[in-house]
Motif scaffolding. Sequence first.
Motif: not given
Length: 153
Positions: A44, A22, A25, A5
């Motif tokens: 993710g 991210l 997440a 990321p």
Amino acid sequence: MSRHPEVLWAQRSDKVYLTVALPDAKDISVKCEPHGFFTFSALGLNGQRFYFSLPLYAPILPEGCKTKVGLRNILCSIQKEQKGWWKRLLKSEEKPAPYIKVDWNKWCDEDEEESNTDLAFDDDDEAYVGEDDESGDDEGMLYLPDLEKARGN
């Protein structure tokens, strides 16, 4: 296979701040080791594995490391073992990986630190994770000029 990321970093004399971009997440794991090794992993939005490890410039205090999870990013505050300014984020003098960038919104130079307020990564600081405590009726929408007026109509 894992991906990296985007990671933004800034520092103060006593801390390093990492912002991992991210959104949404899950299964977030952050590990800080005393000799200055930082490890991050998460899943993710589409179940993709994200992972990176950073050999930091100097030793850190694992017990002084904090993590806050927001909707769009994960914020990590890393306590330096010794107060002082690092020349760079990583131990290596090589150019950092392209996914690591300076966070100019949080950056502070040594001579500006006393006049600047700290990033206030306190336990009660929810505004830092990207959710505004003072949100109005506009729900964070940006104000754009009236396009008809801009065109001269």
